[in-house]
Design a protein around this motif. Structure first.
Motif, PDB file in Angstrom:
ATOM      1  N   LYS A 273       0.864  -1.179   0.000  1.00  0.00           N
ATOM      2  CA  LYS A 273       0.000   0.000   0.000  1.00  0.00           C
ATOM      3  C   LYS A 273       0.903   1.231   0.000  1.00  0.00           C
ATOM      4  O   LYS A 273       1.733   1.393   0.897  1.00  0.00           O
ATOM      5  N   ILE A 274       0.743   2.068  -1.001  1.00  0.00           N
ATOM      6  CA  ILE A 274       1.597   3.239  -1.185  1.00  0.00           C
ATOM      7  C   ILE A 274       0.860   4.500  -0.752  1.00  0.00           C
ATOM      8  O   ILE A 274      -0.306   4.693  -1.113  1.00  0.00           O
ATOM      9  N   ALA A 275       1.541   5.357  -0.014  1.00  0.00           N
ATOM     10  CA  ALA A 275       1.032   6.697   0.285  1.00  0.00           C
ATOM     11  C   ALA A 275       2.016   7.694  -0.307  1.00  0.00           C
ATOM     12  O   ALA A 275       3.195   7.399  -0.452  1.00  0.00           O
ATOM     13  N   ALA A 276       1.528   8.852  -0.665  1.00  0.00           N
ATOM     14  CA  ALA A 276       2.405   9.946  -1.095  1.00  0.00           C
ATOM     15  C   ALA A 276       1.961  11.187  -0.348  1.00  0.00           C
ATOM     16  O   ALA A 276       0.791  11.553  -0.371  1.00  0.00           O
ATOM     17  N   ILE A 277       2.907  11.796   0.361  1.00  0.00           N
ATOM     18  CA  ILE A 277       2.614  13.029   1.084  1.00  0.00           C
ATOM     19  C   ILE A 277       3.384  14.154   0.409  1.00  0.00           C
ATOM     20  O   ILE A 277       4.556  14.007   0.067  1.00  0.00           O
ATOM     21  N   GLY A 278       2.683  15.263   0.197  1.00  0.00           N
ATOM     22  CA  GLY A 278       3.319  16.373  -0.478  1.00  0.00           C
ATOM     23  C   GLY A 278       2.385  17.561  -0.606  1.00  0.00           C
ATOM     24  O   GLY A 278       1.442  17.710   0.172  1.00  0.00           O
ATOM     25  N   ASP A 279       2.658  18.355  -1.622  1.00  0.00           N
ATOM     26  CA  ASP A 279       1.906  19.585  -1.844  1.00  0.00           C
ATOM     27  C   ASP A 279       1.010  19.438  -3.074  1.00  0.00           C
ATOM     28  O   ASP A 279       0.572  18.338  -3.393  1.00  0.00           O
ATOM     29  N   SER A 280       0.771  20.528  -3.772  1.00  0.00           N
ATOM     30  CA  SER A 280      -0.136  20.514  -4.923  1.00  0.00           C
ATOM     31  C   SER A 280       0.362  19.634  -6.059  1.00  0.00           C
ATOM     32  O   SER A 280      -0.437  19.109  -6.834  1.00  0.00           O
ATOM     33  N   ILE A 281       1.666  19.442  -6.159  1.00  0.00           N
ATOM     34  CA  ILE A 281       2.218  18.622  -7.237  1.00  0.00           C
ATOM     35  C   ILE A 281       1.952  17.143  -6.965  1.00  0.00           C
ATOM     36  O   ILE A 281       1.823  16.350  -7.887  1.00  0.00           O
TER      37      ILE A 281
ATOM     38  N   ASP B 255       0.836  23.219   0.747  1.00  0.00           N
ATOM     39  CA  ASP B 255       1.531  22.721   1.934  1.00  0.00           C
ATOM     40  C   ASP B 255       3.039  22.949   1.879  1.00  0.00           C
ATOM     41  O   ASP B 255       3.661  22.831   0.823  1.00  0.00           O
ATOM     42  N   THR B 256       3.589  23.217   3.046  1.00  0.00           N
ATOM     43  CA  THR B 256       5.034  23.268   3.237  1.00  0.00           C
ATOM     44  C   THR B 256       5.468  21.960   3.890  1.00  0.00           C
ATOM     45  O   THR B 256       4.628  21.173   4.353  1.00  0.00           O
ATOM     46  N   THR B 257       6.766  21.734   3.970  1.00  0.00           N
ATOM     47  CA  THR B 257       7.250  20.509   4.618  1.00  0.00           C
ATOM     48  C   THR B 257       6.907  20.505   6.109  1.00  0.00           C
ATOM     49  O   THR B 257       6.686  19.442   6.686  1.00  0.00           O
ATOM     50  N   SER B 258       6.837  21.659   6.728  1.00  0.00           N
ATOM     51  CA  SER B 258       6.428  21.739   8.128  1.00  0.00           C
ATOM     52  C   SER B 258       4.983  21.262   8.297  1.00  0.00           C
ATOM     53  O   SER B 258       4.672  20.497   9.218  1.00  0.00           O
ATOM     54  N   GLN B 259       4.112  21.686   7.401  1.00  0.00           N
ATOM     55  CA  GLN B 259       2.710  21.247   7.463  1.00  0.00           C
ATOM     56  C   GLN B 259       2.593  19.756   7.162  1.00  0.00           C
ATOM     57  O   GLN B 259       1.789  19.054   7.778  1.00  0.00           O
TER      58      GLN B 259
ATOM     59  N   GLY C 133       8.222  17.390  -1.272  1.00  0.00           N
ATOM     60  CA  GLY C 133       7.795  18.742  -0.955  1.00  0.00           C
ATOM     61  C   GLY C 133       8.992  19.664  -0.977  1.00  0.00           C
ATOM     62  O   GLY C 133      10.111  19.255  -1.275  1.00  0.00           O
ATOM     63  N   GLY C 134       8.746  20.909  -0.638  1.00  0.00           N
ATOM     64  CA  GLY C 134       9.827  21.886  -0.546  1.00  0.00           C
ATOM     65  C   GLY C 134       9.637  23.100  -1.440  1.00  0.00           C
ATOM     66  O   GLY C 134      10.180  24.167  -1.163  1.00  0.00           O
ATOM     67  N   THR C 135       8.854  22.961  -2.499  1.00  0.00           N
ATOM     68  CA  THR C 135       8.673  24.091  -3.419  1.00  0.00           C
ATOM     69  C   THR C 135       7.969  25.250  -2.726  1.00  0.00           C
ATOM     70  O   THR C 135       8.409  26.407  -2.835  1.00  0.00           O
TER      71      THR C 135
END
Length: 190
Positions: A2-10, A42-46, A67-69
């Protein structure tokens, strides 16, 4: 698996929906169960703050962290961004989840891209030191000679268009075929 991806709008799939995201396309290719934990802006902190609620709670086997952008556009230091990523890696491992790092794609803003370039280099160093796999989304989306971005793959200089998400999905599929599916076959043989 089971794969999750955490990040921002991208990761989310902006300006479309999660159904158009690179993760959705790649997971459907393999018929994998997956969670798209991308949040626009989202930022990496969020990402770090919501990791337990959005990722660990669902017990994925792997998490792709990218993340990071947004941090760069908010003038967060590279050190602080990397510290957040290291905390997410630690939280992943503490919860029995294998972390995978995604290299952020290039953007057309020259100042931001300079910051992102430094961040990507240090992210690779962390991945190497901690034996973490990396999905190189950057190279597939970079312009000729690795400079700038391929404009034909973007809708606004930061976010991919549908063709861009397809390119990112192809990178993820190639990575999964090479790395994740091999590990899955090894586990099934045991």
């Amino acid at each position: 698996m089971k794969i999750a991806a955490i990040g921002d709008s991208i990761t989310y799939g902006f300006p479309y929906s999660p159904c158009a995201s690179w993760l959705d396309i790649a997971a459907r290719h393999f018929g994998l169960e997956y969670l798209n934990c991308g949040v626009n802006g989202d930022t990496t902190s969020q990402m770090m703050q919501r990791f337990i609620r959005d990722v660990s709670y669902y017990h994925p086997t792997h998490v792709i962290v990218m993340g990071g952008t947004n941090d760069v556009f908010e003038s967060v230091s590279t050190k602080e961004i990397l510290d957040n990523i290291v905390r997410i890696i630690a939280s992943s491992r503490d919860n029995g989840i294998t972390p995978i790092l995604g290299l952020p794609i290039p953007c057309s803003d020259l100042w931001a891209e300079e910051q992102l370039s430094e961040y990507r280099d240090q992210l690779r160093t962390i991945a190497y030191a901690q034996f973490i796999d990396v999905i190189d989304f950057y190279s597939a989306m970079a312009g000729e000679g690795g400079l700038g971005s391929k404009d034909c793959l973007y809708c606004d200089g930061v976010h991919p268009n549908k063709a861009g998400y397809e390119v990112m999905a192809a990178v993820a599929i190639e990575f999964m075929e090479r790395s994740l599916m091999m590990h899955k076959k090894d586990a099934e043989l045991k």
